[in-house]
Design an enzyme around this catalytic site. Structure first.
Site, PDB file in Angstrom:
ATOM      1  N   HIS A   1       0.835  -1.211   0.000  1.00 62.79           N
ATOM      2  CA  HIS A   1       0.000   0.000   0.000  1.00 62.79           C
ATOM      3  C   HIS A   1       0.866   1.256   0.000  1.00 62.79           C
ATOM      4  CE1 HIS A   1      -3.150  -2.545   2.322  1.00 62.79           C
ATOM      5  NE2 HIS A   1      -3.679  -2.273   1.145  1.00 62.79           N
TER       6      HIS A   1
ATOM      7  N   CYS B   1      -2.575   0.125  10.095  1.00 62.02           N
ATOM      8  CA  CYS B   1      -3.651  -0.740   9.585  1.00 62.02           C
ATOM      9  C   CYS B   1      -4.587  -1.267  10.663  1.00 62.02           C
ATOM     10  CB  CYS B   1      -3.062  -1.889   8.800  1.00 62.02           C
ATOM     11  SG  CYS B   1      -1.972  -2.881   9.773  1.00 62.02           S
TER      12      CYS B   1
HETATM   13  C1  CIR Z   1      -3.618  -7.974   3.358  1.00 57.61           C
HETATM   14  O1  CIR Z   1      -2.807  -8.446   2.571  1.00 57.61           O
HETATM   15  O2  CIR Z   1      -4.616  -7.376   2.970  1.00 57.61           O
HETATM   16  C2  CIR Z   1      -3.369  -8.169   4.841  1.00 57.61           C
HETATM   17  N1  CIR Z   1      -2.727  -9.411   5.073  1.00 57.61           N
HETATM   18  C3  CIR Z   1      -2.541  -7.050   5.407  1.00 57.61           C
HETATM   19  C4  CIR Z   1      -3.205  -5.712   5.313  1.00 57.61           C
HETATM   20  C5  CIR Z   1      -2.426  -4.633   5.974  1.00 57.61           C
HETATM   21  N2  CIR Z   1      -3.088  -3.388   5.813  1.00 57.61           N
HETATM   22  C6  CIR Z   1      -2.502  -2.206   5.879  1.00 57.61           C
HETATM   23  O3  CIR Z   1      -1.305  -2.108   6.080  1.00 57.61           O
HETATM   24  N3  CIR Z   1      -3.259  -1.139   5.701  1.00 57.61           N
END
Ligand code: CIR
Length: 255
Positions: A161, A248
């Site tokens: 991201h 997140c």
């Molecule tokens: C994903 O791949 O969507 C999750 N395993 C990790 C998401 C992490 N989100 C973020 O850093 N905003």
């Protein structure tokens, strides 16, 4: 005014999370749960009223609430995550946010992950990533134009991201991983680059006048402190194995 932090407890199924740039390794879920509790305590100590939603056991990534919504002063936007396996996470968070703000939505075929959305004042930078597509970014622009926000698409490379690559750590300062986003995007701002030995170190969660930050990046932490940023460290090693970090795990806003 209260600072509210919406969080969600860790699912026992966290080990089945979606992974893109991180190699799968065994996650100690008990430890992840304890680390998440420590994270919530850090937010609380910094003055947040922490809301802990119950875990969603069939949705391994549901702890990463940042991706399913963004909350601005005027409105909240329920996203449509780029990973299909994560779309079931949206509705319950959207219902909670509807109690705080008028709720807008990103619709198919648009996709948008909150992790790609970096707000600096009235400018909203959105990572053009595998998770956030051109339709999603265009929809966000159309939704927020009338509220006085400028939405800018930002190319990212080699990371999940935009906020893996750049986060705001003070009014005029960004923490940036230059391998993943061009620091020139943030012309006019002071840029602190991550230490080259700490690839994943650009994700810091700004609360008030300081940041919550993973304890495993001591060199970059020193750079932040030298730049005058107050740092509260947390251990999020098991959440990092799921490709998450500190922004997140919460949605933080004034209420
Ligand atoms: C994903 O791949 O969507 C999750 N395993 C990790 C998401 C992490 N989100 C973020 O850093 N905003």
């Amino acid at each position: 005014m209260t600072l509210v932090a919406i969080t969600r407890e860790v699912s026992a199924s966290l080990g089945d999370c979606v992974l893109s740039f991180v190699q799968r390794s065994t996650i100690d879920v008990g430890r992840a749960i304890a680390q998440h509790e420590g994270y919530r305590q850090a937010l609380s100590a910094l003055g947040c009223r922490v809301v802990a939603l119950p875990a969603q056991e069939t949705l391994p990534d549901a702890v990463f609430v940042e991706d399913v919504a963004l909350v601005l002063d005027e409105v909240a936007v329920a996203t449509r995550p780029g990973a299909e396996a994560r779309r079931g996470e949206v509705e319950s968070v959207a219902q909670v946010l509807a109690g705080y703000r008028p709720l807008l939505r990103i619709l198919a075929p648009g996709t948008l992950d909150g992790g790609d959305v970096l707000r600096i004042g009235r400018d909203i930078f959105v990572g053009e990533s595998a998770r956030s597509n051109a339709q999603g970014i265009a929809q966000l622009r159309a939704l927020l134009d009338g509220h006085g926000y400028r939405v800018h698409g930002v190319p990212t490379r080699g990371c999940l991201h935009l906020k893996s690559a750049a986060t705001l750590v003070a009014d005029d300062t960004l923490l940036v991983q230059p391998a993943w986003v061009d620091p020139g995007v943030f012309a006019g701002y002071r840029v602190v680059e991550v230490d080259p030995a700490e690839e994943h170190a650009a994700n810091a969660l700004r609360i008030g006048s300081g940041v919550v930050y993973p304890d495993c990046f001591p060199r970059t932490r020193q750079r932040l402190q030298e730049a005058g940023v107050a740092v509260t460290c947390v251990d999020v090693s098991e959440l990092q194995k799921a490709e998450g970090a500190v922004t997140c795990c919460s949605l933080v806003f004034d209420a």
